[in-house]
Write a protein that holds these residues in place. Structure first.
Motif, mmCIF file in Angstrom:
data_model
loop_
_atom_site.group_PDB
_atom_site.id
_atom_site.type_symbol
_atom_site.label_atom_id
_atom_site.label_comp_id
_atom_site.label_asym_id
_atom_site.label_seq_id
_atom_site.Cartn_x
_atom_site.Cartn_y
_atom_site.Cartn_z
ATOM 1 N N PHE A 154 0.859 -1.180 0.000
ATOM 2 C CA PHE A 154 0.000 0.000 0.000
ATOM 3 C C PHE A 154 0.893 1.228 0.000
ATOM 4 C CE2 PHE A 154 -2.147 3.394 2.432
ATOM 5 C CZ PHE A 154 -3.178 3.651 1.537
ATOM 6 N N ALA A 203 0.945 5.150 0.184
ATOM 7 C CA ALA A 203 0.130 6.307 0.544
ATOM 8 C C ALA A 203 0.444 7.479 -0.364
ATOM 9 C CB ALA A 203 0.368 6.700 1.999
ATOM 10 N N ASN A 217 -4.585 6.954 8.413
ATOM 11 C CA ASN A 217 -4.998 5.904 9.332
ATOM 12 C C ASN A 217 -6.372 5.391 8.915
ATOM 13 O OD1 ASN A 217 -5.358 4.164 11.447
ATOM 14 N ND2 ASN A 217 -5.589 5.759 13.014
ATOM 15 N N LEU A 218 -6.429 4.147 8.448
ATOM 16 C CA LEU A 218 -7.679 3.557 7.982
ATOM 17 C C LEU A 218 -8.367 2.724 9.058
ATOM 18 C CD1 LEU A 218 -6.451 2.343 4.468
ATOM 19 C CD2 LEU A 218 -7.668 4.465 4.999
ATOM 20 N N ARG A 219 -7.751 2.609 10.210
ATOM 21 C CA ARG A 219 -8.276 1.740 11.260
ATOM 22 C C ARG A 219 -9.656 2.201 11.728
ATOM 23 N NH1 ARG A 219 -4.195 0.474 15.963
ATOM 24 N NH2 ARG A 219 -3.230 -0.511 14.136
ATOM 25 N N LEU A 262 -14.961 -0.392 5.070
ATOM 26 C CA LEU A 262 -14.363 -0.562 3.755
ATOM 27 C C LEU A 262 -15.398 -1.094 2.772
ATOM 28 C CD1 LEU A 262 -11.889 -0.696 1.812
ATOM 29 C CD2 LEU A 262 -11.557 -3.049 2.598
ATOM 30 N N ALA A 321 -13.839 4.058 3.815
ATOM 31 C CA ALA A 321 -12.744 3.820 2.874
ATOM 32 C C ALA A 321 -13.301 3.010 1.711
ATOM 33 C CB ALA A 321 -11.602 3.058 3.541
ATOM 34 N N TRP A 365 -4.224 -7.264 3.928
ATOM 35 C CA TRP A 365 -4.307 -5.802 4.037
ATOM 36 C C TRP A 365 -5.509 -5.389 4.879
ATOM 37 C CZ3 TRP A 365 -7.907 -2.354 1.565
ATOM 38 C CH2 TRP A 365 -7.570 -0.999 1.688
ATOM 39 N N GLU A 367 -4.679 -6.057 8.553
ATOM 40 C CA GLU A 367 -3.675 -5.120 9.051
ATOM 41 C C GLU A 367 -4.300 -3.764 9.412
ATOM 42 O OE1 GLU A 367 -0.683 -4.828 6.087
ATOM 43 O OE2 GLU A 367 0.097 -6.856 6.414
ATOM 44 N N ASN A 368 -5.294 -3.351 8.633
ATOM 45 C CA ASN A 368 -5.903 -2.036 8.863
ATOM 46 C C ASN A 368 -7.082 -2.070 9.830
ATOM 47 O OD1 ASN A 368 -4.687 0.185 6.927
ATOM 48 N ND2 ASN A 368 -4.717 -1.714 5.750
ATOM 49 N N GLU A 369 -7.506 -3.266 10.216
ATOM 50 C CA GLU A 369 -8.559 -3.429 11.224
ATOM 51 C C GLU A 369 -9.806 -2.592 10.902
ATOM 52 O OE1 GLU A 369 -6.925 -2.665 15.074
ATOM 53 O OE2 GLU A 369 -5.360 -4.189 14.884
ATOM 54 N N PHE A 370 -10.336 -2.786 9.701
ATOM 55 C CA PHE A 370 -11.581 -2.111 9.322
ATOM 56 C C PHE A 370 -12.716 -2.604 10.222
ATOM 57 C CE2 PHE A 370 -9.087 -1.976 5.362
ATOM 58 C CZ PHE A 370 -9.144 -0.620 5.105
#
Length: 281
Positions: free
Chosen positions: A20, A22, A28-30, A34, A103, A126, A129-132
């Motif tokens: 990813f 940026a 920060n997408l947490r 999504l 997102a 992914w 990792e971003n914990e949506f």
């Protein structure tokens, strides 16, 4: 395993991970919701995502580089002025808004043959990792493959992983949505064994199955359709999503039949080509 062989193995694993990148400052997408499409019949999911990005004016925060997608490059499909029309877009990009807690992942090219599994694993890695907070997959399935019980009523269906059902409780029942039916694994031979089947849905089924196994709160929203002008299908699928996650308000809440007004992106002017050249006549 030690020595050169271990080093080679670690390098191969590293190559499989999605990168990813940026755009500008790190984002920060947490905790965001999504929304992403799956390349499927009629590209309905991708068209729906186009409408979300264009309507909400979501800024592009980066892109995902993966060897599992066919490389694509082009002008900004959501350009609103001549100044930003020359900005470059790629095959897999991320748009996000912290204010909207949203997102969006847009995929613009097919998966390379033989790399469906590795690409799916990259995307799921992914996502974890971003914990949506939750993931919504927009997809479609061949209308002509429907079984008898799927021919009646709405062409829209949903699937939800156990992890999402624990969060949602009975919200889908309140919405009165129809869950995707299982069909006979051996039609005409035995009707006892049932399985999930999404013909024309690309990696939809495997993405859902893996998410169930890995505890990812994921929902699949799909529509039965055929190839052709799939803009009406995209609008139906997007309105279906909007019933659950209020992306935009209806024009008149007092009229149940009124529909949200989605903004058509500038790139759709060439959705069916540039027309017949006058020089031919």
């Amino acid at each position: 395993m030690t020595g050169p062989r271990r080093v080679i193995r670690e390098r191969r694993v590293a190559r499989m991970s999605p990168l990813f990148v940026a755009r500008g400052a790190a984002v920060n997408l947490r905790g965001l919701v999504l929304v992403m499409p799956v390349v499927s019949v009629g590209n309905v999911g991708q068209l729906s995502v186009d409408l979300i990005i264009s309507t909400l004016g979501l800024p592009r925060v980066g892109y995902i580089h993966s060897d599992g997608l066919v490389p694509v490059v082009g002008n900004d499909p959501y350009a609103t002025t001549s100044e930003n029309s020359s900005e470059m877009c790629t095959s897999c990009e991320v748009y996000a808004s912290a204010d909207r807690k949203l997102a969006v992942l847009q995929i613009r090219s097919p998966i390379v043959q033989g790399k469906q599994r590795s690409f799916r694993q990259q995307i799921l890695s992914w996502i974890k990792e971003n914990e949506f907070s939750r993931v919504v997959v927009l997809s479609s399935s061949f209308a002509h493959h429907r079984v008898d019980q799927q021919l009646v009523g709405t062409p829209l269906r949903y699937l939800a992983t156990p992890a999402l059902q624990n969060i949602m409780e009975n919200e889908f029942q309140i919405l009165k949505w129809k869950e995707m039916e299982k069909v006979a694994a051996f039609p005409g031979i035995s009707e006892v064994e049932q399985e999930l089947s999404i013909p024309g849905g690309g990696i939809t089924k495997s993405l859902y199955t893996d998410s169930c196994a890995e505890g990812i709160p994921l929902a699949v929203l799909l529509i039965f359709c055929s190839e052709g002008d799939n803009i009406p299908d995209a609008l139906k699928l997007l309105n279906f999503l909007n019933e659950w996650i209020q992306l935009i308000a209806k024009p008149n809440d007092q009229q149940p039949m009124s529909q949200p007004q989605w903004k058509i992106p500038s790139s759709w002017r060439l959705l069916f080509g540039s027309g017949i050249p006058p020089a031919l006549f």
